[in-house]
Write an enzyme that holds these catalytic residues in place. Structure first.
Site, mmCIF file in Angstrom:
data_model
loop_
_atom_site.group_PDB
_atom_site.id
_atom_site.type_symbol
_atom_site.label_atom_id
_atom_site.label_comp_id
_atom_site.label_asym_id
_atom_site.label_seq_id
_atom_site.Cartn_x
_atom_site.Cartn_y
_atom_site.Cartn_z
ATOM 1 N N SER A 126 0.855 -1.179 0.000
ATOM 2 C CA SER A 126 0.000 0.000 0.000
ATOM 3 C C SER A 126 0.898 1.239 0.000
ATOM 4 O O SER A 126 1.705 1.395 -0.908
ATOM 5 C CB SER A 126 -0.952 -0.036 1.199
ATOM 6 O OG SER A 126 -1.911 0.984 1.111
ATOM 7 N N HIS A 185 -2.868 -1.069 -3.121
ATOM 8 C CA HIS A 185 -4.000 -0.189 -2.864
ATOM 9 C C HIS A 185 -3.802 1.098 -3.656
ATOM 10 O O HIS A 185 -2.859 1.848 -3.405
ATOM 11 C CB HIS A 185 -4.095 0.158 -1.381
ATOM 12 C CG HIS A 185 -4.398 -1.018 -0.520
ATOM 13 N ND1 HIS A 185 -4.121 -1.030 0.826
ATOM 14 C CD2 HIS A 185 -4.964 -2.222 -0.793
ATOM 15 C CE1 HIS A 185 -4.503 -2.190 1.337
ATOM 16 N NE2 HIS A 185 -5.005 -2.929 0.380
ATOM 17 N N ASP A 202 -4.589 -4.880 6.043
ATOM 18 C CA ASP A 202 -4.925 -5.768 4.929
ATOM 19 C C ASP A 202 -3.705 -6.638 4.614
ATOM 20 O O ASP A 202 -2.588 -6.143 4.550
ATOM 21 C CB ASP A 202 -5.327 -4.938 3.701
ATOM 22 C CG ASP A 202 -5.882 -5.783 2.564
ATOM 23 O OD1 ASP A 202 -6.326 -6.926 2.812
ATOM 24 O OD2 ASP A 202 -5.878 -5.293 1.422
#
EC number: 3.1.1.61
Length: 190
Positions: free
Chosen positions: A14, A41, A133
């Site tokens: 991310s 992401h 995540d």
């Protein structure tokens, strides 16, 4: 030690992903023996990740279509706004299911589906990121007999994601980005 029977690599990242992946992906040769499936992401608009990394890498880099067969010597980036899963027949599935931990694509969704498909032949790589995540998905890879490599949180751009993965997976290997790149480059040459 990396498994000799490795069949695929999944990577999640991310915040700070472009810099981290820039230390890893360019080191993979055009003839790399495994597929590399990546969730980063990104906002729901076009990300430019494919164009960016295609210009830096010898290995093929693409955004897959739904039901596309997964091939070796290729990096697949999840399209923005879609979950990307690995089906049992080793094809890509794209989904508009609800976000997981506010993310679509979700690292957990990719890692869990790939663990179901590849089992002990899967290598998961958790990189920099600012949420959790990927922690549940990393545990799924370990539970399936696979290997998880985690970027050293002390040196990650954002340490939340690596720390969450390590908390769920004490047996994961904590490595620098260079060490992760070295290990991935050696897979298939042993």
């Amino acid at each position: 030690m990396m498994p000799n029977g490795a069949k695929a690599i999944v990577i999640g990242a991310s915040a700070g992903a472009v810099q981290a992946l820039s230390q890893i992906l360019p080191r993979l040769p055009a003839t790399y023996p495994l597929p590399v499936v990546i969730v980063v992401h990104v906002p729901a608009d076009p990300s430019g990740l494919v164009a960016l990394f295609a210009s830096k890498c010898a290995i093929r880099v693409r955004e897959p279509d739904d039901k596309e067969p997964i091939e070796s010597a290729c990096v697949y980036f999840a399209p923005p706004g879609y979950h990307m899963l690995v089906e049992d027949d080793r094809t890509i599935a794209l989904s508009l299911d609800e976000p997981v931990l506010y993310s679509r694509p979700s690292i957990d969704v990719l890692f869990q589906s790939a663990a179901d498909s590849y089992g002990e032949g899967l290598i998961g790589v958790m990189l920099t990121g600012a949420n959790e995540d990927g922690a549940v998905g990393s545990a799924a890879i370990i539970d399936a007999g696979g290997t998880v490599l985690v970027e050293d949180p002390e040196h990650a751009f954002a340490d939340t994601m690596p720390r969450a993965a390590l908390a769920r997976c004490p047996s994961a290997l904590t490595l620098s980005l260079d060490a992760i790149a070295d290990r991935l480059a050696q897979v298939g040459t042993i």
